[in-house]
Motif scaffolding. Structure first.
Motif, short mmCIF file in Angstrom:
data_model
loop_
_atom_site.label_atom_id
_atom_site.label_comp_id
_atom_site.label_asym_id
_atom_site.label_seq_id
_atom_site.Cartn_x
_atom_site.Cartn_y
_atom_site.Cartn_z
N GLU A 225 25.34 48.16 19.46
CA GLU A 225 25.68 46.51 18.93
C GLU A 225 25.88 45.40 19.72
OE1 GLU A 225 24.45 46.91 15.85
OE2 GLU A 225 24.54 49.15 15.73
N GLN A 226 26.57 45.66 21.23
CA GLN A 226 27.24 44.77 21.48
C GLN A 226 26.43 44.23 22.98
OE1 GLN A 226 28.83 42.02 20.55
NE2 GLN A 226 29.65 43.51 18.83
N GLY A 227 26.10 44.89 23.46
CA GLY A 227 24.73 45.20 24.36
C GLY A 227 26.57 45.18 25.82
N GLN A 228 25.31 45.42 27.10
CA GLN A 228 25.71 45.72 28.53
C GLN A 228 26.24 43.82 28.86
OE1 GLN A 228 23.54 47.66 31.14
NE2 GLN A 228 24.79 49.54 30.22
N GLU A 229 25.30 43.28 28.29
CA GLU A 229 26.36 41.30 28.69
C GLU A 229 27.03 41.12 28.36
OE1 GLU A 229 23.40 43.23 27.37
OE2 GLU A 229 21.51 42.39 28.86
N ARG A 230 27.93 41.84 27.31
CA ARG A 230 28.28 41.21 27.28
C ARG A 230 30.58 42.24 27.32
NH1 ARG A 230 27.43 40.02 20.76
NH2 ARG A 230 25.98 38.02 21.00
N GLY A 231 30.03 42.78 27.93
CA GLY A 231 30.50 44.09 28.56
C GLY A 231 31.60 44.95 27.92
N VAL A 232 30.65 45.81 26.87
CA VAL A 232 31.88 46.30 25.65
C VAL A 232 30.48 47.93 26.23
CG1 VAL A 232 31.77 46.82 23.50
CG2 VAL A 232 31.62 44.39 24.31
N TYR A 233 31.86 48.12 26.31
CA TYR A 233 31.42 49.47 26.65
C TYR A 233 32.53 51.26 26.24
CZ TYR A 233 28.91 47.48 30.67
OH TYR A 233 28.82 46.14 31.75
N VAL A 245 37.54 66.90 18.58
CA VAL A 245 36.96 65.56 18.12
C VAL A 245 37.43 64.90 19.36
CG1 VAL A 245 36.32 63.96 16.86
CG2 VAL A 245 36.04 66.61 15.99
N VAL A 246 36.52 63.90 20.36
CA VAL A 246 37.06 63.24 21.36
C VAL A 246 36.02 61.48 20.17
CG1 VAL A 246 37.12 62.02 23.41
CG2 VAL A 246 37.73 64.81 22.50
N PRO A 247 36.98 60.43 19.93
CA PRO A 247 36.07 59.78 19.57
C PRO A 247 35.46 58.95 21.00
CG PRO A 247 38.29 59.12 18.64
CD PRO A 247 38.40 60.59 20.08
N ALA A 248 35.21 57.50 21.33
CA ALA A 248 34.51 56.59 21.66
C ALA A 248 35.78 55.87 22.46
CB ALA A 248 33.62 56.42 21.87
N ILE A 249 36.13 55.84 22.99
CA ILE A 249 37.43 54.65 23.40
C ILE A 249 36.57 53.38 23.07
CG2 ILE A 249 38.91 56.05 22.73
CD1 ILE A 249 38.79 56.03 26.27
N ALA A 250 36.89 51.85 23.60
CA ALA A 250 36.64 50.91 24.26
C ALA A 250 36.83 51.40 25.75
CB ALA A 250 37.63 49.47 23.21
N LEU A 251 36.61 50.37 26.97
CA LEU A 251 36.81 50.84 28.48
C LEU A 251 36.55 49.00 28.66
CD1 LEU A 251 36.98 52.76 30.62
CD2 LEU A 251 35.24 52.48 31.11
N ASP A 252 37.48 49.41 29.91
CA ASP A 252 37.37 48.15 30.31
C ASP A 252 36.25 47.49 31.87
OD1 ASP A 252 39.12 44.94 31.13
OD2 ASP A 252 38.12 46.71 33.14
N ALA A 253 35.65 46.38 31.45
CA ALA A 253 34.60 45.38 31.45
C ALA A 253 34.51 46.40 33.24
CB ALA A 253 33.54 44.66 31.80
N ALA A 254 35.37 46.08 33.51
CA ALA A 254 35.37 45.98 35.56
C ALA A 254 35.61 47.56 35.87
CB ALA A 254 36.10 45.37 35.62
N LEU A 255 36.20 48.41 35.24
CA LEU A 255 36.22 49.61 34.96
C LEU A 255 34.85 50.68 35.07
CD1 LEU A 255 37.66 52.39 36.08
CD2 LEU A 255 38.40 52.50 33.64
N ALA A 256 34.22 49.93 33.81
CA ALA A 256 32.89 50.54 33.41
C ALA A 256 31.42 50.79 34.26
CB ALA A 256 32.35 49.62 32.24
#
Length: 563
Positions: A225-233, A245-256
């Motif tokens: 929905e956000q895309g890599q341009e906004r740094g949402v991973y 069950v392991v849900p997806a967690i938000a990751l820092d853009a620099a680490l990603a």
């Protein structure tokens, strides 16, 4: 994880239990043994006593092979498994000791034992049988042929060892191909799609991790929905012994970005060098489809990622999941992964996750349709049930006001007014929850169970004990279904029994969720019954509901749901 063909030992057991394959091996063994007996009778070499010894050994073994072939179901346990090809080695060694190494049939038996061991049990068993074969052959040749130079016998033993090692490697590749086919087949038979994408994705990543015998398997995707341009991973990390069950967690853009290479279509392989000699034994490679060749990469960047993952080796391949783009990373702490592992992981990312992607698409379509249906039901519920209960509450309040202060029915009327208010509040809560987007986590799920138990205590004076496993992880979709089942079970206990206490136990055993609703009875077992609503809900989820009576004056309703 339960034993599956993904495990090497289970794959070997599956191959060993194949009736057609076992009968073919038994037939070949019988033909070889009978041929060796005929040669020992008609075209023997050596002295008579030695030939007689070989004839006796081969005849006894021929009888055993005939019994195994003709009566496969009646054979004793000790004749099954690895003992068969090890008996081949022992018999061939006895024949070599009796008639010398000139006879061809002992060598045929030796090679036959190596082939059977390698094709059924892989490299480790093939190498063990090869080493035992070479040692027995060498000792038997030295004992029976003292005039032959030991160097010549050693040369033949080395040739046998080399051939045995090659055959064992071929057997290992045969089992590896069977395991890979089993993994791709299991990835297309993912977890129950009714329970959403989270459980299915976790199960798939756990299967991949177990196949490579790695410590962790990670999937990093850019938010569609956000895309890599906004740094949402979003990152999913599955480890051995982790939750279901392991849900997806938000990751820092620099680490990603550190985990995502600039060459987004390449396959990467990194192996750390030996501990004592860092410059030797390691590699940092990439593979591109356009060149179809492995090229060297700078070890510094891949080495930093390995340190971040805490891995001695890792493989990283690109993956596209719907509109999301990212990578799958398999990291191993002690095992060194290879090029074949990296290419097969790329095949998994390209083909094995398609079933989960289809489930995700269907899940989003079903969720949108269900949201509209829930909104319609909520409106109907408000216009019919809630308004009717509000009218009932107003009538009860008016009746309470008409009653004289000393009326003995006043406390009962007040209690009915309170119960009507609680029902109205619960219906309004259900209406709001039906209109909202499902988002109940495991903590909210347990809180909802305890709230339901508190309501049963307040309305019916029935104490409900919630016994949930500490590692219970159900996810949103399954948690909502289980909450409805438990609510119906508690309602049945409160309305249809005289029990003052009850227990709700939830356990996950393998690929099955078990819900036990337990209530004591007064010693006289109630008549046989089947809860209709619970049975229908369990059947809709692919499970079943069973009622049985415990010897300790307890009635147990068990609901089992496959995961």
């Amino acid at each position: 994880m339960a034993d599956t063909p993904l495990d090497k030992d289970a794959a070997c057991a599956a191959a060993q239990s194949d009736v057609v394959y076992s009968q073919l091996v038994a037939r070949i063994r019988l033909v070889l043994t009978v041929s060796a007996v005929l040669v020992a009778i008609l075209d023997h070499a050596g002295r008579g006593p030695a030939n007689l010894t070989a004839l006796m050994v081969l005849s006894a073994y021929a009888v055993l092979c005939a019994a195994v072939y003709l009566c496969p179901r009646c054979q004793p346990r000790w004749t099954r498994g690895k003992l068969r090809h090890r008996l081949d080695v022992a018999v061939s060694a006895a024949v070599v000791a009796a008639v010398g190494q000139a006879d061809i049939f002992p060598l045929v038996f030796l090679f036959f034992a190596i082939v059977v061991a390698s094709l059924r049990y892989g490299l480790a068993e093939g190498v063990r049988v090869t080493i035992a074969t070479v040692l027995l052959y060498y000792l038997a040749a030295l004992i029976t042929l003292p005039d032959v130079a030991p160097g010549r016998v050693l040369l033949r033993a080395l040739v046998l060892l080399a051939f045995g090692r090659v055959i064992a490697q071929l057997g290992e590749l045969h089992i590896l191909a069977a395991r890979r086919q089993a993994l791709l087949r299991e990835l297309n038979q993912v977890a129950n799609p009714r329970f959403g994408i989270e459980r299915s994705m976790t199960a798939a990543l756990e299967r991949v991790r177990a196949f490579f015998m790695a410590d962790s398997c990670l999937m990093l995707l850019a938010d569609p929905e956000q895309g890599q341009e906004r740094g949402v991973y979003g990152l999913r990390a599955v480890r051995a012994g982790g939750p279901d069950v392991v849900p997806a967690i938000a990751l820092d853009a620099a680490l990603a970005r550190a985990m995502l290479s600039e060459a987004r279509t390449d396959v990467f392989l990194y192996v750390r060098g030996w501990r004592c000699w860092r410059a030797f034994g390691g590699c940092a490679l990439s593979y591109a489809d356009d060149s179809a060749a492995w090229t060297a990469q700078a070890r510094a960047s891949l080495g930093e990622l390995a340190e971040l993952l805490g891995a001695a080796s890792f493989i990283s391949v690109p993956v596209s999941f719907g509109r999301a783009q990212g990578r799958i990373i398999v990291a191993a702490g002690t095992r060194h992964l290879g090029r074949g592992d990296a290419l097969f992981l790329a095949r998994i990312a390209e083909q094995g996750l398609r079933a989960i992607e289809r489930i995700d698409l269907l899940d989003r379509i079903a969720s949108d349709a269900a949201a509209l249906e829930r909104k319609k039901i909520a409106l109907d519920l408000h216009d019919t049930a809630i308004q009717s209960y509000i009218g009932l509450q107003l009538g009860l309040v008016a009746l309470c006001r008409k009653a004289a202060p000393g009326n003995p029915l006043a406390p009962d009327l007040d209690r009915l007014v309170s119960m009507a208010a609680e029902v109205i509040a619960q219906l309004r809560d259900d209406t709001q929850r039906a209109c909202a987007t499902p988002g109940a986590g495991d903590a909210m799920f347990l809180a909802a169970l305890r709230r339901q138990a508190a309501q049963a205590m307040a309305a019916y004076a029935v104490e409900i004990r919630i016994d949930a496993a500490p590692d219970l992880a159900l996810g949103d979709r399954l948690g909502a279904e289980v909450l409805q089942i438990v609510r119906e079970g508690i309602s049945n206990v409160c309305r249809h029994t005289s029990a003052a206490t009850a227990t709700v136990a939830l356990r996950c055993a393998g690929a099955m969720l078990r819900i036990d609703i337990i209530n004591p009875h007064d010693g006289a077992a109630p008549p046989a019954f089947q809860p209709r609503s619970l049975s229908e809900r369990a059947a809709a989820l692919g499970g079943a509901a069973v009622v049985h009576h415990h010897s300790a004056n307890e009635t147990i309703v068990t609901v089992e749901i496959p995961l």
